[in-house]
Design a protein around this motif. Structure first.
Motif, PDB file in Angstrom:
ATOM      1  N   GLU A 188      38.115  20.230  16.351  1.00 54.26           N
ATOM      2  CA  GLU A 188      37.496  20.686  15.100  1.00 54.26           C
ATOM      3  C   GLU A 188      36.674  21.952  15.357  1.00 54.26           C
ATOM      4  OE1 GLU A 188      35.043  17.717  13.296  1.00 54.26           O
ATOM      5  OE2 GLU A 188      34.519  19.059  11.645  1.00 54.26           O
ATOM      6  N   SER A 190      37.145  24.046  17.794  1.00 50.15           N
ATOM      7  CA  SER A 190      38.103  25.119  18.087  1.00 50.15           C
ATOM      8  C   SER A 190      38.721  25.679  16.805  1.00 50.15           C
ATOM      9  CB  SER A 190      39.178  24.587  19.032  1.00 50.15           C
ATOM     10  OG  SER A 190      40.206  25.500  19.154  1.00 50.15           O
ATOM     11  N   LEU A 192      37.402  25.815  13.938  1.00 48.47           N
ATOM     12  CA  LEU A 192      36.420  26.550  13.142  1.00 48.47           C
ATOM     13  C   LEU A 192      35.836  27.744  13.911  1.00 48.47           C
ATOM     14  CD1 LEU A 192      34.596  23.561  11.409  1.00 48.47           C
ATOM     15  CD2 LEU A 192      36.086  25.227  10.342  1.00 48.47           C
ATOM     16  N   THR A 193      36.512  28.105  14.997  1.00 48.26           N
ATOM     17  CA  THR A 193      36.094  29.291  15.754  1.00 48.26           C
ATOM     18  C   THR A 193      37.118  30.395  15.536  1.00 48.26           C
ATOM     19  OG1 THR A 193      35.053  27.904  17.420  1.00 48.26           O
ATOM     20  CG2 THR A 193      35.566  30.148  18.079  1.00 48.26           C
ATOM     21  N   VAL A 194      36.624  31.596  15.160  1.00 48.48           N
ATOM     22  CA  VAL A 194      37.580  32.705  14.956  1.00 48.48           C
ATOM     23  C   VAL A 194      37.366  33.763  16.047  1.00 48.48           C
ATOM     24  CG1 VAL A 194      37.841  32.374  12.479  1.00 48.48           C
ATOM     25  CG2 VAL A 194      36.043  33.873  13.337  1.00 48.48           C
TER      26      VAL A 194
END
Lengths: 194, 69
Positions: A188, A190, A192-194
């Motif tokens: 989750e 990962s 939500l990481t850009v």
């Protein structure tokens, strides 16, 4: 990157096999329970009949022709029903949950909170199945030890630690569920990481 | 979250579209849109570096800390 998801993967084949096992299990369960209910209704007198007592091990059959009180078919029927029906239901539940897990593996998203819950359900089911099997086995042993009365033969109902081996397997699976929960949180994070 | 993403303001100043920026930075439009609306949990330094390079700005222009939230 080698993307091991999709139709032609090992996970996809296992998913199909589990789907087949699920339907076969249901058919087997319906035939077994339906057949026994039919026997109860069609010939209830059969339940009161006394049975021969035989104990089978691999390669050896003990047949008791005297020195025992013959068990009634109805009593054995209850034992069998109490053991087979819950174990069959639990087996089907495990197959169903495994199938769903393999579906998510095929789709490429195994680390989810749903899968963690599914693995937890499998763990608790294995623990319960192991406990039921061990306790009913003990009760069956207790019942037979009261039936057989031969001079020089001492029968004692016994419950051993290894009868609960499934409990340990269940605990290991519960630990795996916790690992999957941690994996789902990381996934989750990962996502939500850009 | 107390960190506010000001990407929309910088993009408006530079008159650059979401599609063009996504293409130049090398991330998907969906991810850039999530970043623009503040729906992400973390930003990689590599993404921040690419955004600063393409928008010719400092990280402080893109991110703002608001104590009241």
């Amino acid at each position: 990157m080698n993307n091991k998801t999709g139709k032609n993967t090992v996970a996809a084949y296992i998913e199909k096999l589990l789907g087949l096992a699920w339907y076969l299990g249901i058919v087997f369960g319906v035939l077994l329970i339906g057949g026994q209910i039919y026997l109860m209704i069609a010939s209830p007198a059969w339940l009161g009949e006394t049975m021969k007592l035989q104990i089978e091990t691999s390669g050896l059959v003990f047949s008791f022709t005297e020195g025992f009180s013959a068990p009634e078919a109805g009593t054995l029927f209850i034992f069998q029903f109490a053991l087979v029906v819950p174990l069959l239901a639990m087996g089907l539940l495990i197959i169903f949950q495994l199938k769903k897990i393999f579906t998510t593996i095929t789709e490429g998203s195994p680390f989810s909170m749903e899968n963690s819950k599914r693995i937890r359900v499998i763990g608790w089911t294995i623990i319960a199945a192991s406990a039921i099997k061990a306790l009913l086995g003990f009760l069956l042993g207790l019942y037979f030890s009261t039936l057989i009365n031969l001079p020089g033969l001492d029968l004692t109902a016994n419950i051993r630690l290894q009868d609960f081996a499934g409990v340990f397997a269940g605990i290991i699976i519960l630990a795996l569920a916790e690992v999957f929960q941690h994996g789902a949180r990381l996934q989750e994070e990962s996502n939500l990481t850009v | 979250m107390a960190i506010i993403v000001r990407l929309d303001r910088v993009m408006a100043d530079r008159k650059i579209s979401l599609t063009e920026l996504a293409d130049r930075v090398g991330i998907t439009m969906a991810n850039l849109s999530l970043l623009k609306t503040g729906k992400v949990r973390a930003v990689r330094f590599s993404t921040l570096e690419a955004l600063c390079r393409e928008l010719d700005c400092q990280p402080g222009d893109l991110l703002e800390y608001n104590n009241s939230q």
